[in-house]
Design a protein around this motif. Structure first.
Motif, PDB file in Angstrom:
ATOM      1  N   ILE A  36       0.845  -1.197   0.000  1.00 42.31           N
ATOM      2  CA  ILE A  36       0.000   0.000   0.000  1.00 42.31           C
ATOM      3  C   ILE A  36       0.877   1.242   0.000  1.00 42.31           C
ATOM      4  CG2 ILE A  36      -0.245   0.299   2.504  1.00 42.31           C
ATOM      5  CD1 ILE A  36      -3.363   0.650   1.764  1.00 42.31           C
ATOM      6  N   THR A  37       0.378   2.278  -0.655  1.00 41.72           N
ATOM      7  CA  THR A  37       1.079   3.558  -0.687  1.00 41.72           C
ATOM      8  C   THR A  37       0.212   4.609  -0.005  1.00 41.72           C
ATOM      9  OG1 THR A  37       2.237   3.024  -2.741  1.00 41.72           O
ATOM     10  CG2 THR A  37       2.044   5.365  -2.171  1.00 41.72           C
ATOM     11  N   ILE A  38       0.788   5.281   0.977  1.00 40.88           N
ATOM     12  CA  ILE A  38       0.094   6.357   1.668  1.00 40.88           C
ATOM     13  C   ILE A  38       0.502   7.664   0.990  1.00 40.88           C
ATOM     14  CG2 ILE A  38      -0.199   7.553   3.873  1.00 40.88           C
ATOM     15  CD1 ILE A  38       0.577   4.850   5.199  1.00 40.88           C
ATOM     16  N   PRO A  39      -0.444   8.395   0.411  1.00 43.15           N
ATOM     17  CA  PRO A  39      -0.091   9.587  -0.368  1.00 43.15           C
ATOM     18  C   PRO A  39       0.436  10.744   0.486  1.00 43.15           C
ATOM     19  CG  PRO A  39      -2.468   9.424  -0.146  1.00 43.15           C
ATOM     20  CD  PRO A  39      -1.910   8.169   0.437  1.00 43.15           C
ATOM     21  N   ASP A  40       1.073  11.701  -0.184  1.00 39.92           N
ATOM     22  CA  ASP A  40       1.685  12.846   0.502  1.00 39.92           C
ATOM     23  C   ASP A  40       0.673  13.722   1.225  1.00 39.92           C
ATOM     24  OD1 ASP A  40       4.158  12.033  -0.354  1.00 39.92           O
ATOM     25  OD2 ASP A  40       4.266  13.417  -2.040  1.00 39.92           O
ATOM     26  N   SER A  41      -0.590  13.590   0.883  1.00 39.08           N
ATOM     27  CA  SER A  41      -1.635  14.401   1.521  1.00 39.08           C
ATOM     28  C   SER A  41      -1.886  13.990   2.965  1.00 39.08           C
ATOM     29  CB  SER A  41      -2.930  14.288   0.720  1.00 39.08           C
ATOM     30  OG  SER A  41      -3.276  12.925   0.519  1.00 39.08           O
ATOM     31  N   VAL A  42      -1.473  12.767   3.341  1.00 41.71           N
ATOM     32  CA  VAL A  42      -1.703  12.256   4.698  1.00 41.71           C
ATOM     33  C   VAL A  42      -0.570  12.696   5.628  1.00 41.71           C
ATOM     34  CG1 VAL A  42      -1.926  10.173   6.123  1.00 41.71           C
ATOM     35  CG2 VAL A  42      -3.008  10.268   3.876  1.00 41.71           C
ATOM     36  N   THR A  43      -0.936  13.296   6.773  1.00 40.58           N
ATOM     37  CA  THR A  43       0.077  13.760   7.725  1.00 40.58           C
ATOM     38  C   THR A  43       0.129  12.914   9.000  1.00 40.58           C
ATOM     39  OG1 THR A  43      -1.497  15.332   8.696  1.00 40.58           O
ATOM     40  CG2 THR A  43      -0.089  16.141   6.914  1.00 40.58           C
ATOM     41  N   ASP A  44      -0.933  12.165   9.245  1.00 39.20           N
ATOM     42  CA  ASP A  44      -1.014  11.405  10.488  1.00 39.20           C
ATOM     43  C   ASP A  44      -1.588  10.018  10.205  1.00 39.20           C
ATOM     44  OD1 ASP A  44      -1.095  11.777  13.681  1.00 39.20           O
ATOM     45  OD2 ASP A  44      -2.833  10.614  13.063  1.00 39.20           O
ATOM     46  N   ILE A  45      -0.935   8.984  10.744  1.00 37.64           N
ATOM     47  CA  ILE A  45      -1.441   7.613  10.614  1.00 37.64           C
ATOM     48  C   ILE A  45      -1.914   7.170  11.997  1.00 37.64           C
ATOM     49  CG2 ILE A  45      -0.935   5.248   9.892  1.00 37.64           C
ATOM     50  CD1 ILE A  45       1.412   6.334   8.277  1.00 37.64           C
ATOM     51  N   GLY A  46      -3.195   6.878  12.124  1.00 37.63           N
ATOM     52  CA  GLY A  46      -3.802   6.579  13.422  1.00 37.63           C
ATOM     53  C   GLY A  46      -3.370   5.248  14.016  1.00 37.63           C
ATOM     54  N   ASN A  70       3.498  11.746  12.349  1.00 35.44           N
ATOM     55  CA  ASN A  70       3.195  10.885  13.484  1.00 35.44           C
ATOM     56  C   ASN A  70       2.762   9.495  13.019  1.00 35.44           C
ATOM     57  OD1 ASN A  70       2.420  10.373  16.392  1.00 35.44           O
ATOM     58  ND2 ASN A  70       0.407  10.143  15.439  1.00 35.44           N
ATOM     59  N   ILE A  71       3.402   8.462  13.562  1.00 37.86           N
ATOM     60  CA  ILE A  71       2.980   7.078  13.328  1.00 37.86           C
ATOM     61  C   ILE A  71       2.428   6.578  14.654  1.00 37.86           C
ATOM     62  CG2 ILE A  71       3.647   4.765  12.589  1.00 37.86           C
ATOM     63  CD1 ILE A  71       5.961   5.994  11.052  1.00 37.86           C
ATOM     64  N   GLY A  72       1.127   6.311  14.696  1.00 37.67           N
ATOM     65  CA  GLY A  72       0.424   6.010  15.941  1.00 37.67           C
ATOM     66  C   GLY A  72       0.764   4.675  16.568  1.00 37.67           C
ATOM     67  N   ASN A  73       0.173   4.410  17.718  1.00 41.67           N
ATOM     68  CA  ASN A  73       0.413   3.171  18.457  1.00 41.67           C
ATOM     69  C   ASN A  73      -0.071   1.959  17.662  1.00 41.67           C
ATOM     70  OD1 ASN A  73       1.278   4.750  20.640  1.00 41.67           O
ATOM     71  ND2 ASN A  73      -0.776   4.838  21.512  1.00 41.67           N
ATOM     72  N   ASP A  74       0.740   0.890  17.668  1.00 38.53           N
ATOM     73  CA  ASP A  74       0.369  -0.395  17.062  1.00 38.53           C
ATOM     74  C   ASP A  74       0.062  -0.306  15.564  1.00 38.53           C
ATOM     75  OD1 ASP A  74      -0.181  -2.806  19.142  1.00 38.53           O
ATOM     76  OD2 ASP A  74      -0.579  -0.902  20.134  1.00 38.53           O
ATOM     77  N   THR A  75       0.536   0.721  14.900  1.00 36.81           N
ATOM     78  CA  THR A  75       0.163   0.941  13.500  1.00 36.81           C
ATOM     79  C   THR A  75       0.439  -0.265  12.617  1.00 36.81           C
ATOM     80  OG1 THR A  75       0.589   3.302  13.734  1.00 36.81           O
ATOM     81  CG2 THR A  75       0.469   2.455  11.508  1.00 36.81           C
ATOM     82  N   PHE A  76       1.597  -0.898  12.793  1.00 36.94           N
ATOM     83  CA  PHE A  76       1.967  -2.056  11.966  1.00 36.94           C
ATOM     84  C   PHE A  76       2.182  -3.312  12.816  1.00 36.94           C
ATOM     85  CE2 PHE A  76       3.578   1.783   9.822  1.00 36.94           C
ATOM     86  CZ  PHE A  76       2.888   1.697   8.629  1.00 36.94           C
ATOM     87  N   SER A  77       1.703  -3.327  14.036  1.00 38.47           N
ATOM     88  CA  SER A  77       1.938  -4.484  14.905  1.00 38.47           C
ATOM     89  C   SER A  77       1.340  -5.747  14.306  1.00 38.47           C
ATOM     90  CB  SER A  77       1.334  -4.230  16.298  1.00 38.47           C
ATOM     91  OG  SER A  77      -0.061  -4.056  16.228  1.00 38.47           O
ATOM     92  N   GLY A  78       2.089  -6.828  14.398  1.00 37.13           N
ATOM     93  CA  GLY A  78       1.620  -8.113  13.895  1.00 37.13           C
ATOM     94  C   GLY A  78       1.668  -8.277  12.391  1.00 37.13           C
ATOM     95  N   CYS A  79       2.317  -7.342  11.698  1.00 33.27           N
ATOM     96  CA  CYS A  79       2.483  -7.472  10.239  1.00 33.27           C
ATOM     97  C   CYS A  79       3.698  -8.357   9.987  1.00 33.27           C
ATOM     98  CB  CYS A  79       2.658  -6.095   9.585  1.00 33.27           C
ATOM     99  SG  CYS A  79       1.189  -5.063   9.624  1.00 33.27           S
TER     100      CYS A  79
END
Length: 288
Positions: free
Chosen positions: A157-167, A188-197
């Motif tokens: 997946i690609t997160i575009p430049d328009s996104v400033t915060d990942i919940g 900001n990269i939030g808590n558990d954003t990629f946990s278990g990947c």
């Protein structure tokens, strides 16, 4: 009781929280024209439910109202509804600026989010396991908590430049995810954003990121190396815990805080250099 179908009369205005939760035998529901509120998890886990029609009277739909309905392929909304709309079976707000829910049982492998969407709601794609590719347009600025949690078929997946915060928990337990591109606007990269990947083999943290939350990459056993840029000031608790494949970590010179157990049970990691910028070092950061 074992329900196979339910008709909610026009006299009812509110469908309460978890009202029909885990009614696995329920295959059909008719929602009356008097209903204004569908509560949180109202139909969660109704695996036999295939279609849902939202009447024009509904003004509020709670979180996970139709979550984990693995047979649900289509959500429609009365065209006279002033608050909600649907397109291709997907639920949106009226203006289609917020994507609220993608039906869990929809069997398409790819989905392109419409360009009108600014916000991807909490739990919007929760456990949509059939999706292998999701295209996020440049119009999106916000991604809600657990938006893609449990999308095990998602490969990249690609997160575009328009996104400033990942919940928080946005991509947690996406076990098929092997690569992700984070925009250079994210701070900001939030808590558990990629946990278990567990399939995530590589990721580049852009130099726009300031904060890495708790448990962000915990349990990412496929991750072998990580570079934390100089822009990052905080690494959260358990941020890389149980990353058993991790053999190389580079910590940037801007980091001032490394949280508790940040590298706990990283059994392949033999050497970590802590930069002079660090002012707070949490407890047991490398405990085996």
């Amino acid at each position: 009781p074992i329900f196979t179908s339910v008709t909610i009369p026009d006299s009812v205005t509110n469908i309460g929280e978890s009202a029909f939760a885990i009614c696995g035998s329920l295959t059909g529901v008719t929602i009356g024209n008097g209903v204004t509120t569908i509560g949180d998890a109202a139909f969660v886990g109704c695996i036999g439910l295939k279609t849902v029609a939202i009447p024009g009277s509904v003004t509020s739909i709670g979180s996970l109202a139709f979550g984990e309905c693995t047979g649900l392929t289509d959500i429609t909304v009365d065209e006279n509804n002033e608050n909600y709309s649907s397109e291709d079976g997907v639920l949106f707000n009226k203006a289609k600026t917020t994507l609220i829910q993608y039906p869990v049982g929809k069997q398409d492998s790819t989905y392109a989010i419409p360009d009108s969407v600014i916000s991807i709601g909490e739990l919007a794609f929760f456990k949509c396991e059939s999706l292998t590719s999701i295209i996020i347009p440049d119009s999106v600025t916000s991604i809600g908590e657990e938006a893609f949690t449990g999308c095990t078929g998602l490969a990249n997946i690609t997160i575009p430049d328009s996104v400033t915060d990942i919940g928080d928990y946005v991509f947690s337990d996406c076990t098929g995810l092997t690569s992700i591109t984070i925009s250079k606007s994210v701070t900001n990269i939030g808590n558990d954003t990629f946990s278990g990947c567990t399939g995530l083999a590589n990721i580049t943290i852009p130099d726009s990121v300031i904060f890495i939350g708790n448990y962000v990459f915990s349990g990412c056993t496929g991750l072998t190396s990580i570079t934390i840029p100089d822009s990052v000031t905080d690494i959260g608790n358990y941020a890389f815990a149980e990353c058993t494949g991790l053999t190389s970590v580079t910590i940037g010179n801007g980091v001032t805080t490394i949280g508790d157990d940040a590298f706990r049970e990283c059994t392949g990691l033999t050497n970590v250099t802590i930069p002079d910028s660090v002012e707070f070092l949490g407890s047991e950061i490398g405990r085996a």
